[in-house]
Design a protein around this motif. Structure first.
Motif, PDB file in Angstrom:
ATOM      1  N   LYS A 162       5.907   5.386  -0.753  1.00 25.61           N
ATOM      2  CA  LYS A 162       4.945   6.474  -0.968  1.00 25.61           C
ATOM      3  C   LYS A 162       3.688   6.280  -0.141  1.00 25.61           C
ATOM      4  CE  LYS A 162       6.084   8.055  -5.615  1.00 25.61           C
ATOM      5  NZ  LYS A 162       5.551   8.229  -6.970  1.00 25.61           N
ATOM      6  N   LYS A 181       5.379   6.043   4.260  1.00 24.84           N
ATOM      7  CA  LYS A 181       6.201   7.107   4.845  1.00 24.84           C
ATOM      8  C   LYS A 181       5.399   8.357   5.215  1.00 24.84           C
ATOM      9  CE  LYS A 181      10.818   8.893   4.564  1.00 24.84           C
ATOM     10  NZ  LYS A 181      12.052   8.935   3.813  1.00 24.84           N
ATOM     11  N   PRO A 182       4.515   8.873   4.355  1.00 29.76           N
ATOM     12  CA  PRO A 182       3.752  10.068   4.744  1.00 29.76           C
ATOM     13  C   PRO A 182       2.864   9.853   5.979  1.00 29.76           C
ATOM     14  CG  PRO A 182       3.534   9.667   2.398  1.00 29.76           C
ATOM     15  CD  PRO A 182       4.229   8.481   2.986  1.00 29.76           C
ATOM     16  N   LEU A 183       2.473   8.616   6.220  1.00 29.40           N
ATOM     17  CA  LEU A 183       1.629   8.305   7.368  1.00 29.40           C
ATOM     18  C   LEU A 183       2.455   7.931   8.594  1.00 29.40           C
ATOM     19  CD1 LEU A 183      -1.078   6.204   5.508  1.00 29.40           C
ATOM     20  CD2 LEU A 183      -1.246   8.578   6.271  1.00 29.40           C
ATOM     21  N   ASN A 184       3.781   7.947   8.434  1.00 31.54           N
ATOM     22  CA  ASN A 184       4.713   7.621   9.511  1.00 31.54           C
ATOM     23  C   ASN A 184       4.480   6.206  10.046  1.00 31.54           C
ATOM     24  OD1 ASN A 184       6.964   8.531  10.767  1.00 31.54           O
ATOM     25  ND2 ASN A 184       5.898   9.468  12.478  1.00 31.54           N
TER      26      ASN A 184
END
Length: 51
Positions: free
Chosen positions: A4, A7-10
């Motif tokens: 969490k 992943k959203p920040l790659n």
């Protein structure tokens, strides 16, 4: 929790350290570890181009 955060920040992963450790300039310590995200691809800026 880990996925969490990264992943959203790659991101490829995180660097983690022991809470009670102290930074020592120029010293590699097992108190600091790199944790990679499963299936992560290295960041584009670190890939080498064709030769």
């Amino acid at each position: 929790m880990f996925d969490k955060a990264v992943k959203p920040l790659n991101l490829e992963g995180l660097v983690a350290k022991r809470l009670d450790s102290v930074y020592q300039s120029g010293v590699r310590s097992p108190d600091w570890v790199k944790v990679k995200r499963k299936g992560a691809v290295p960041a584009e800026r670190f890939k080498r181009g064709p030769k």
